[in-house]
Design a protein around this motif. Structure first.
Motif, short mmCIF file in Angstrom:
data_model
loop_
_atom_site.label_atom_id
_atom_site.label_comp_id
_atom_site.label_asym_id
_atom_site.label_seq_id
_atom_site.Cartn_x
_atom_site.Cartn_y
_atom_site.Cartn_z
N SER A 134 21.57 16.06 -27.92
CA SER A 134 22.17 15.29 -26.85
C SER A 134 23.23 16.17 -26.19
CB SER A 134 22.81 14.02 -27.40
OG SER A 134 23.47 13.34 -26.37
N ARG A 153 25.38 17.13 -22.18
CA ARG A 153 25.67 16.86 -20.77
C ARG A 153 25.93 18.19 -20.09
NH1 ARG A 153 26.51 11.74 -19.11
NH2 ARG A 153 26.83 10.21 -20.72
N ARG A 197 22.02 19.24 -13.76
CA ARG A 197 21.29 17.99 -13.93
C ARG A 197 21.66 17.10 -12.75
NH1 ARG A 197 22.08 13.81 -18.85
NH2 ARG A 197 22.17 12.09 -17.43
N ASP A 209 19.90 14.14 -11.62
CA ASP A 209 19.73 12.70 -11.80
C ASP A 209 18.97 12.45 -13.10
OD1 ASP A 209 19.95 10.03 -11.21
OD2 ASP A 209 18.65 10.08 -9.45
N ALA A 210 19.09 11.24 -13.59
CA ALA A 210 18.38 10.85 -14.81
C ALA A 210 17.98 9.39 -14.71
CB ALA A 210 19.24 11.07 -16.04
N GLN A 252 16.81 6.42 -17.36
CA GLN A 252 16.59 6.01 -18.74
C GLN A 252 15.42 5.03 -18.77
OE1 GLN A 252 18.72 7.38 -21.09
NE2 GLN A 252 17.31 6.62 -22.62
N SER A 282 13.61 9.28 -21.48
CA SER A 282 14.22 9.40 -20.15
C SER A 282 13.52 10.47 -19.33
CB SER A 282 15.71 9.76 -20.28
OG SER A 282 15.87 11.04 -20.85
N LEU A 283 13.73 10.39 -18.02
CA LEU A 283 13.30 11.44 -17.09
C LEU A 283 14.56 12.07 -16.54
CD1 LEU A 283 10.50 9.63 -15.08
CD2 LEU A 283 10.20 11.47 -16.74
N ASN A 284 14.58 13.40 -16.45
CA ASN A 284 15.74 14.11 -15.95
C ASN A 284 15.32 15.08 -14.86
OD1 ASN A 284 18.27 13.72 -17.96
ND2 ASN A 284 16.32 13.43 -19.01
N ILE A 344 16.27 18.27 -12.91
CA ILE A 344 17.08 19.46 -13.10
C ILE A 344 16.90 20.37 -11.89
CG2 ILE A 344 17.56 21.43 -14.61
CD1 ILE A 344 17.88 18.72 -16.02
N LEU A 354 11.31 18.31 -13.14
CA LEU A 354 11.37 16.98 -13.72
C LEU A 354 10.94 17.09 -15.18
CD1 LEU A 354 11.92 13.97 -13.18
CD2 LEU A 354 9.48 13.74 -12.66
#
Length: 75
Positions: free
Chosen positions: A7, A9, A24, A26-27, A29, A35-37, A39, A47
């Motif tokens: 985990s 940030r 990063r 957007d994300a 949940q 989750s989708l992030n 980058i 993605l």
């Protein structure tokens, strides 16, 4: 033996004047463990899907292409 998922940030500001190479953006949940992030890596949009089983590349494209698509879809 099971290893706990990492985990982290991404920092939003640098302490020096060097440009950010990785951000990063957007994300989303999807569940407590999925989750989708989105980058941004220099001029690429990546993605990534994250689950307890690992990281998965969902999509990769030019950042300019993503911006153009987002602008075209604005109401």
């Amino acid at each position: 033996m099971q290893i706990a998922p990492l985990s982290f940030r991404m920092p939003t500001r640098r302490k020096d004047d060097r440009p950010k190479l990785l951000e990063r953006v957007d994300a989303l949940q999807l569940s407590p463990t999925h989750s989708l992030n989105l980058i941004r890596m220099v001029d690429r949009a990546i993605l990534v899907g994250i689950s307890p089983n690992g990281f998965y590349l969902v999509e990769s494209s030019s950042w300019k292409t993503l911006e153009a698509q987002a602008e075209a879809n604005k109401l």
